[in-house]
Scaffold this motif. Structure first.
Motif, PDB file in Angstrom:
ATOM      1  N   LYS A  31       0.848  -1.199   0.000  1.00 14.91           N
ATOM      2  CA  LYS A  31       0.000   0.000   0.000  1.00 14.91           C
ATOM      3  C   LYS A  31       0.881   1.245   0.000  1.00 14.91           C
ATOM      4  CE  LYS A  31      -3.694  -0.194   2.598  1.00 14.91           C
ATOM      5  NZ  LYS A  31      -4.583  -0.114   3.785  1.00 14.91           N
ATOM      6  N   PRO A  32       0.556   2.211  -0.838  1.00 11.91           N
ATOM      7  CA  PRO A  32       1.365   3.436  -0.891  1.00 11.91           C
ATOM      8  C   PRO A  32       1.323   4.203   0.425  1.00 11.91           C
ATOM      9  CG  PRO A  32      -0.628   3.663  -2.216  1.00 11.91           C
ATOM     10  CD  PRO A  32      -0.564   2.238  -1.790  1.00 11.91           C
ATOM     11  N   PRO A  33       2.347   5.038   0.681  1.00 14.53           N
ATOM     12  CA  PRO A  33       2.381   5.826   1.930  1.00 14.53           C
ATOM     13  C   PRO A  33       1.128   6.689   2.054  1.00 14.53           C
ATOM     14  CG  PRO A  33       4.403   6.124   0.644  1.00 14.53           C
ATOM     15  CD  PRO A  33       3.465   5.356  -0.218  1.00 14.53           C
ATOM     16  N   LYS A  34       0.888   7.141   3.268  1.00 10.63           N
ATOM     17  CA  LYS A  34      -0.294   7.972   3.506  1.00 10.63           C
ATOM     18  C   LYS A  34      -0.279   9.190   2.589  1.00 10.63           C
ATOM     19  CE  LYS A  34      -1.213   6.619   8.278  1.00 10.63           C
ATOM     20  NZ  LYS A  34      -1.370   7.073   9.670  1.00 10.63           N
ATOM     21  N   CYS A  35      -1.359   9.340   1.890  1.00 12.64           N
ATOM     22  CA  CYS A  35      -1.472  10.430   0.932  1.00 12.64           C
ATOM     23  C   CYS A  35      -2.935  10.563   0.561  1.00 12.64           C
ATOM     24  CB  CYS A  35      -0.632  10.130  -0.315  1.00 12.64           C
ATOM     25  SG  CYS A  35      -1.150   8.624  -1.170  1.00 12.64           S
ATOM     26  N   PRO A  36      -3.297  11.569  -0.232  1.00 10.11           N
ATOM     27  CA  PRO A  36      -4.694  11.662  -0.653  1.00 10.11           C
ATOM     28  C   PRO A  36      -5.163  10.350  -1.290  1.00 10.11           C
ATOM     29  CG  PRO A  36      -3.486  13.623  -1.296  1.00 10.11           C
ATOM     30  CD  PRO A  36      -2.466  12.664  -0.758  1.00 10.11           C
ATOM     31  N   VAL A  37      -6.427  10.054  -1.121  1.00 12.47           N
ATOM     32  CA  VAL A  37      -6.988   8.796  -1.636  1.00 12.47           C
ATOM     33  C   VAL A  37      -6.810   8.718  -3.146  1.00 12.47           C
ATOM     34  CG1 VAL A  37      -9.082   7.414  -1.899  1.00 12.47           C
ATOM     35  CG2 VAL A  37      -8.655   8.660   0.225  1.00 12.47           C
ATOM     36  N   THR A  38      -6.255   7.606  -3.586  1.00 12.00           N
ATOM     37  CA  THR A  38      -6.040   7.357  -5.017  1.00 12.00           C
ATOM     38  C   THR A  38      -6.700   6.037  -5.386  1.00 12.00           C
ATOM     39  OG1 THR A  38      -4.004   6.096  -4.656  1.00 12.00           O
ATOM     40  CG2 THR A  38      -3.795   8.516  -4.877  1.00 12.00           C
ATOM     41  N   PRO A  39      -6.880   5.754  -6.689  1.00 12.48           N
ATOM     42  CA  PRO A  39      -7.426   4.455  -7.082  1.00 12.48           C
ATOM     43  C   PRO A  39      -6.626   3.288  -6.506  1.00 12.48           C
ATOM     44  CG  PRO A  39      -7.429   5.938  -8.946  1.00 12.48           C
ATOM     45  CD  PRO A  39      -6.706   6.659  -7.835  1.00 12.48           C
ATOM     46  N   ARG A  40      -5.322   3.476  -6.405  1.00  4.87           N
ATOM     47  CA  ARG A  40      -4.490   2.385  -5.900  1.00  4.87           C
ATOM     48  C   ARG A  40      -4.755   2.112  -4.429  1.00  4.87           C
ATOM     49  NH1 ARG A  40       2.117   2.310  -5.623  1.00  4.87           N
ATOM     50  NH2 ARG A  40       2.328   0.260  -4.657  1.00  4.87           N
ATOM     51  N   THR A  41      -4.875   3.172  -3.604  1.00  4.28           N
ATOM     52  CA  THR A  41      -5.167   2.954  -2.180  1.00  4.28           C
ATOM     53  C   THR A  41      -6.566   2.381  -1.997  1.00  4.28           C
ATOM     54  OG1 THR A  41      -5.924   5.253  -1.957  1.00  4.28           O
ATOM     55  CG2 THR A  41      -3.618   4.787  -1.391  1.00  4.28           C
ATOM     56  N   MET A  42      -7.514   2.847  -2.807  1.00  7.34           N
ATOM     57  CA  MET A  42      -8.876   2.305  -2.751  1.00  7.34           C
ATOM     58  C   MET A  42      -8.869   0.818  -3.095  1.00  7.34           C
ATOM     59  SD  MET A  42     -10.955   5.403  -4.637  1.00  7.34           S
ATOM     60  CE  MET A  42     -12.560   4.581  -4.615  1.00  7.34           C
ATOM     61  N   SER A  44      -6.328  -1.277  -2.840  1.00  6.90           N
ATOM     62  CA  SER A  44      -5.650  -2.022  -1.764  1.00  6.90           C
ATOM     63  C   SER A  44      -6.599  -2.286  -0.600  1.00  6.90           C
ATOM     64  CB  SER A  44      -4.426  -1.240  -1.271  1.00  6.90           C
ATOM     65  OG  SER A  44      -3.456  -1.131  -2.288  1.00  6.90           O
ATOM     66  N   ASN A  45      -7.358  -1.251  -0.226  1.00  5.69           N
ATOM     67  CA  ASN A  45      -8.336  -1.429   0.859  1.00  5.69           C
ATOM     68  C   ASN A  45      -9.402  -2.455   0.477  1.00  5.69           C
ATOM     69  OD1 ASN A  45      -7.059   0.478   2.450  1.00  5.69           O
ATOM     70  ND2 ASN A  45      -8.288   2.182   1.648  1.00  5.69           N
ATOM     71  N   PHE A  46      -9.793  -2.403  -0.783  1.00  4.96           N
ATOM     72  CA  PHE A  46     -10.800  -3.357  -1.268  1.00  4.96           C
ATOM     73  C   PHE A  46     -10.289  -4.799  -1.149  1.00  4.96           C
ATOM     74  CE2 PHE A  46     -12.185  -6.181  -4.641  1.00  4.96           C
ATOM     75  CZ  PHE A  46     -13.560  -6.136  -4.500  1.00  4.96           C
ATOM     76  N   LEU A  47      -9.034  -5.017  -1.546  1.00  5.58           N
ATOM     77  CA  LEU A  47      -8.481  -6.377  -1.509  1.00  5.58           C
ATOM     78  C   LEU A  47      -8.455  -6.929  -0.089  1.00  5.58           C
ATOM     79  CD1 LEU A  47      -5.497  -6.188  -4.053  1.00  5.58           C
ATOM     80  CD2 LEU A  47      -7.747  -7.241  -4.387  1.00  5.58           C
ATOM     81  N   GLN A  48      -8.161  -6.066   0.886  1.00  2.94           N
ATOM     82  CA  GLN A  48      -8.153  -6.532   2.273  1.00  2.94           C
ATOM     83  C   GLN A  48      -9.559  -6.939   2.720  1.00  2.94           C
ATOM     84  OE1 GLN A  48      -6.032  -3.065   3.992  1.00  2.94           O
ATOM     85  NE2 GLN A  48      -4.413  -4.506   4.551  1.00  2.94           N
ATOM     86  N   GLN A  49     -10.566  -6.198   2.265  1.00  2.00           N
ATOM     87  CA  GLN A  49     -11.956  -6.567   2.565  1.00  2.00           C
ATOM     88  C   GLN A  49     -12.336  -7.871   1.865  1.00  2.00           C
ATOM     89  OE1 GLN A  49     -14.089  -5.028   4.758  1.00  2.00           O
ATOM     90  NE2 GLN A  49     -12.198  -3.938   5.279  1.00  2.00           N
ATOM     91  N   LEU A  50     -11.829  -8.057   0.659  1.00  2.00           N
ATOM     92  CA  LEU A  50     -12.114  -9.286  -0.083  1.00  2.00           C
ATOM     93  C   LEU A  50     -11.535 -10.502   0.635  1.00  2.00           C
ATOM     94  CD1 LEU A  50     -13.290 -10.676  -2.582  1.00  2.00           C
ATOM     95  CD2 LEU A  50     -11.143 -10.199  -3.789  1.00  2.00           C
ATOM     96  N   MET A  84     -19.457  -4.899  -2.229  1.00  2.00           N
ATOM     97  CA  MET A  84     -18.113  -4.882  -2.804  1.00  2.00           C
ATOM     98  C   MET A  84     -18.159  -4.651  -4.319  1.00  2.00           C
ATOM     99  SD  MET A  84     -16.278  -7.887  -0.568  1.00  2.00           S
ATOM    100  CE  MET A  84     -14.606  -7.495  -1.014  1.00  2.00           C
ATOM    101  N   LYS A  85     -19.206  -5.154  -4.965  1.00  2.00           N
ATOM    102  CA  LYS A  85     -19.372  -4.865  -6.402  1.00  2.00           C
ATOM    103  C   LYS A  85     -19.533  -3.364  -6.626  1.00  2.00           C
ATOM    104  CE  LYS A  85     -22.424  -7.373  -8.586  1.00  2.00           C
ATOM    105  NZ  LYS A  85     -23.666  -8.147  -8.783  1.00  2.00           N
ATOM    106  N   ASN A  86     -20.267  -2.708  -5.748  1.00  2.00           N
ATOM    107  CA  ASN A  86     -20.428  -1.251  -5.844  1.00  2.00           C
ATOM    108  C   ASN A  86     -19.097  -0.541  -5.604  1.00  2.00           C
ATOM    109  OD1 ASN A  86     -23.195  -1.435  -6.354  1.00  2.00           O
ATOM    110  ND2 ASN A  86     -23.711  -1.406  -4.181  1.00  2.00           N
ATOM    111  N   ASP A  87     -18.308  -1.077  -4.658  1.00  2.00           N
ATOM    112  CA  ASP A  87     -16.986  -0.489  -4.396  1.00  2.00           C
ATOM    113  C   ASP A  87     -16.097  -0.572  -5.637  1.00  2.00           C
ATOM    114  OD1 ASP A  87     -17.730   0.068  -1.808  1.00  2.00           O
ATOM    115  OD2 ASP A  87     -16.784  -1.728  -0.953  1.00  2.00           O
ATOM    116  N   LEU A  88     -16.184  -1.683  -6.351  1.00  2.00           N
ATOM    117  CA  LEU A  88     -15.388  -1.838  -7.573  1.00  2.00           C
ATOM    118  C   LEU A  88     -15.786  -0.797  -8.624  1.00  2.00           C
ATOM    119  CD1 LEU A  88     -15.298  -5.738  -7.903  1.00  2.00           C
ATOM    120  CD2 LEU A  88     -13.346  -4.244  -7.461  1.00  2.00           C
ATOM    121  N   LYS A  89     -17.072  -0.521  -8.719  1.00  2.00           N
ATOM    122  CA  LYS A  89     -17.536   0.507  -9.673  1.00  2.00           C
ATOM    123  C   LYS A  89     -16.983   1.882  -9.295  1.00  2.00           C
ATOM    124  CE  LYS A  89     -21.845  -1.874 -10.881  1.00  2.00           C
ATOM    125  NZ  LYS A  89     -23.327  -1.860 -10.762  1.00  2.00           N
ATOM    126  N   LYS A  90     -16.947   2.165  -7.981  1.00  2.00           N
ATOM    127  CA  LYS A  90     -16.405   3.446  -7.525  1.00  2.00           C
ATOM    128  C   LYS A  90     -14.920   3.562  -7.856  1.00  2.00           C
ATOM    129  CE  LYS A  90     -19.694   3.930  -3.691  1.00  2.00           C
ATOM    130  NZ  LYS A  90     -19.851   3.909  -2.213  1.00  2.00           N
TER     131      LYS A  90
END
Length: 410
Positions: A31-42, A44-50, A84-90
């Motif tokens: 996960k990238p260092p703390k920074c404004p929310v990016t698609p990559r951080t989103m 990464s968070n999604f994968l942990q929920q998965l 989670m499907k909705n999260d993927l769309k976001k």
């Protein structure tokens, strides 16, 4: 494999091996260092929920009792996957926004494709949850499982997702999904063939299930414990459930084709082999007959219920103890024909004054009947008969196993 794909491939490898904590740690490290929310951080968070959702799925968390209210969202596992499907769309929308204002990295360019493939995987998961719920509901509401309905549902799922989530990064989880579908399909095919009294097809299907269960287990991560002792990690609840169902179907085959199997070995070896099964049905018949002095305990098929002549070497007898055709066979067949609509609901006990015999009849499956004959008067008040019959037939129908898909204790 592209470097950008390695993380997701390794993530799904851990998921397929049931190493859910390793999967989460892998994503956390990347996960990238703390920074404004990016698609990559989103993402990464999604994968942990998965990873958490997949752990719950393997623990048969999909049919747990969940409390709902108008103040609270549905928190069932099925609903979690839908969210989670909705999260993927976001995440996909976020990628489009980034693309419009700045140059994307090569990794970010791959994220929309990852999202689309994972969404296909989640749809497949939801279809399997619906399938297991269908199995559970049939077991709860219908005394006799309609195998064709379940077969149609699993075959539709297989066909629908055959070409889904084919990205190389999802290869490990696609392999596990295919194994799970094949196992369920072959188990219900085997039960369908058993109901039709087809020996070789049933045996081949059970062997196919056994092979696929071993293949699945071989993909599971082994845990290393202290003192250098290697032990298997506990098998996931879903895997254990499929194993248990396979054992029940094999036990059923050992009863339906007891005489065919017994002819292939010695009586001693046959007893030894059957004693290792989940249920030794034939021995239960023997013990009950001897303990309660029944004239016979017999399993019949109605394929030829109306036939005029029958003997032990042909239909309609499937298996009997003692191993002979009882002189009252024609009476049994007539009773089955006369009480068929009641037998589908509950066991029937009848005493005939003409021959001073009591007939205890029940329907195991729509074309298979279990009959106990006593050469004396018995009534429905003799609860030990009903207890034995219900337990024997419910185990043959695998009812307890189907219902165990929903565990309120969890």
């Amino acid at each position: 494999m592209e470097k950008e794909d390695e993380l997701l491939f390794n993530f799904f490898t851990h998921i397929s091996q049931l190493s859910f904590e390793k999967a989460k740690e892998l994503v956390e490290r990347d996960k990238p260092p703390k920074c404004p929310v990016t698609p990559r951080t989103m993402f990464s968070n999604f994968l942990q929920q998965l990873a958490l959702a997949e752990k719950s799925y393997m623990d048969i968390g999909f049919l747990q009792n969940k409390q709902k209210s108008f103040l609270r969202k549905d928190n069932s596992l099925r609903a979690v996957y839908e969210y989670m499907k909705n999260d993927l769309k976001k995440i996909e929308e976020s990628c489009k926004h980034v693309r419009g204002v700045q140059r994307e990295s090569k990794e970010d360019q791959r994220i929309p494709n990852y999202c689309q493939n994972i969404a296909q995987f989640i749809n497949a998961r939801i279809n399997l949850i619906d399938l297991y719920e269908k199995i559970y509901n049939q077991a709860m509401t219908n005394k006799h499982m309609v195998y064709v309905d379940i077969l149609n549902a699993i075959e539709t799922t297989i066909q629908t997702h055959h070409l889904g989530f084919t990205d190389i990064t999802l290869t490990p989880i696609k392999a596990i999904f295919s194994l799970e579908c094949d196992i369920v399909q072959q188990l219900f095919k085997a039960m369908f063939e058993l109901q039709k009294l087809q020996f070789l097809p049933s045996l081949a299907l059970i062997h196919g299930v056994h092979t696929r269960l071993l293949a699945w287990e071989s993909k599971m991560q082994r845990e290393t414990w202290k003192l250098g002792i290697f032990k298997n990690s506990p098998l996931p609840t879903l895997y254990q459930w499929l194993q248990k169902l396979k054992g029940a179907v094999l036990s059923k085959l050992s009863l339906y084709f007891h005489d065919i199997l017994a002819n292939q070995t010695t009586p001693t070896d046959m007893r030894h082999i059957c004693s290792k099964l989940h249920h030794d049905y034939y021995q239960k018949m023997v013990i009950f007959q001897r303990k309660h002095e029944a004239a016979c305990v017999i399993l019949l098929s109605d394929n030829q219920v109306n036939c005029e002549t029958a003997d032990y070497d042909s239909f309609p007898i499937i298996v009997s103890y003692p191993p002979r055709s009882p002189p009252q066979l024609d009476i049994m067949l007539k009773m089955i024909s006369e009480t068929n609509e009641f037998l589908s609901l509950k066991p029937v006990t009848k005493f005939r004054y003409q021959d001073q015999c009591t007939y205890c009849l029940t329907m195991v499956e729509p074309n298979i009947y279990f009959v106990i004959l006593f050469e004396s008067k018995k009534t429905e008040k003799d609860a030990w008969i009903g207890t034995f019959v219900n337990d024997f037939c419910n185990n043959l129908r695998c009812t307890k196993i189907f219902v165990s898909l929903k565990n309120p204790a969890k």
